[in-house]
Design a protein around this motif. Sequence first.
Motif, mmCIF file in Angstrom:
data_model
loop_
_atom_site.group_PDB
_atom_site.id
_atom_site.type_symbol
_atom_site.label_atom_id
_atom_site.label_comp_id
_atom_site.label_asym_id
_atom_site.label_seq_id
_atom_site.Cartn_x
_atom_site.Cartn_y
_atom_site.Cartn_z
ATOM 1 N N ARG A 128 0.903 -1.368 0.063
ATOM 2 C CA ARG A 128 -0.004 0.092 -0.086
ATOM 3 C C ARG A 128 0.921 1.229 -0.165
ATOM 4 N NH1 ARG A 128 -4.100 -2.454 4.241
ATOM 5 N NH2 ARG A 128 -5.938 -3.207 2.778
ATOM 6 N N VAL B 179 2.679 1.664 -3.469
ATOM 7 C CA VAL B 179 1.456 2.459 -4.389
ATOM 8 C C VAL B 179 1.384 3.623 -4.340
ATOM 9 C CG1 VAL B 179 -0.588 2.132 -5.439
ATOM 10 C CG2 VAL B 179 0.909 0.007 -5.111
ATOM 11 N N SER C 28 0.789 -2.654 -7.426
ATOM 12 C CA SER C 28 -0.811 -2.392 -7.597
ATOM 13 C C SER C 28 -1.574 -3.860 -7.727
ATOM 14 C CB SER C 28 -1.056 -1.051 -8.323
ATOM 15 O OG SER C 28 -2.505 -1.060 -8.288
#
Length: 460
Positions: free
Chosen positions: A67, A70, A84
């Motif tokens: 996370r 990204v 992703s």
Amino acid sequence: MIRSFFLLLLFVISLQALSNSELLNRADGFMKTGSQSNQFRAYNDYKNLYLKAIMEEDSKLRVSSLRGIVKSGNKLHIDVEQYSTELKKLTNKKIYKKPKSNKKIKKAKKIQIKSSHKLKSINWKNGKLVLKFDKKLKNNQINYFILYDAKKKIHRYVFDVHASMLTKSQNLKKDGISRIKLAQYKPNTLRLVIENSSKVKVSFKKKNNSLIVSMKSTAKVSEIAKNYTQRKVDKTKIIVIDAGHGGKDPGAVGYKKYREKVVVFKIAKDLKKILKSRGYKVFMTREKDIFVKLSKRTKYANRKNADIFVSIHANAVDKIIAEKAYGIECYFLSPSRSDRAKRVAAQENSADLSDMNKYGKNSFLNLLNHHNILASNKLAIDLQRGMLGLLNKEYKNVKDGGVREGPFWVLVGAQMPSVLVEVGFISNSREAKRLVKDKYRKTIAKGLANGIERYFANCN
């Protein structure tokens, strides 16, 4: 190879100095500051955590680090598509057990609010920002207001438009304006924010399907000049420019048999001329149409004690998809996970296979994953912005291919920040026609020079 092994060993040891939670908290803290340098640090920390998660088989840490990669990668315009995709696969897995109940649980329907208009393009025209939509805008679809942050002394000029974007959030650039950001504020609201330390004269009008916004800083010229001199860069910096291919190696042969080696050599010569006129020390790996082995190019840069190494190339694809593939890209060295980057690298690496076999190259690239990666990443972003900033003012349909990681052999061994620039697709008829024109090449060269100066200014 031995030196690279010890670099990797030191990297692994350094990871163990901080606990996973401490490293994650540090990365999250960097992201909150909004500073580009701190965002780079956050991106690097998240990637370190990702490697640890794989080694420790920690699925929770893996999701958290992905996370972070990204989020920070998108802010820095880095290609994080593979990360992703992996994140989506991990988060879509069912990790909770079904509740023990005989009652059927009704799934809540997702409520989607669709806006009536979609943003099709964003361009600068005669110094004005033009937002073009798929339909004509109505007066009640645009809400404009002004905010002032007395604590930070920042003026904000905000446009909320009832519409949606087809692209990701964008940070735009204009001389005299601190920050311009365009993003999807809500599912049905597009927000444009203009920020500056001094007041800005802002006006707008609707014309057909477009919203045209003009902006001009009210700061005195003397103040702007003062800020510029404060960011004056060190002109003793040494730059090595590498014109890709040459001699027996023509590089890509594209539309109407235009040759990559010719186009990139002319851009390299123009770039050298511009940088020398600005006071820099500049060298080229080849001053004429000769073949130079890939390994010798970075060795030359190392001998010159260069501060940066810029390798210039032109992209190409098969004829069957030639008209669909276009755009400008910048790459920095890394054993990439992206199929696109691997394809481009294979094309550029193919000229010189004598130094090391495929297995040896991949092993060596893996060891160099964290060597100069941060500085090269910053340089790539500045070069990309420099080129696009000038080209978009004069030409239509200039595509931002983004900044990406790639396993380029020509960059291996460089002891300084190094970037490979793909100035366009010589296989695409529109870009090829532009690349053989002197004015277009000189605009690219000037954009690269501006990006280099921005990089050095930010490094001070």
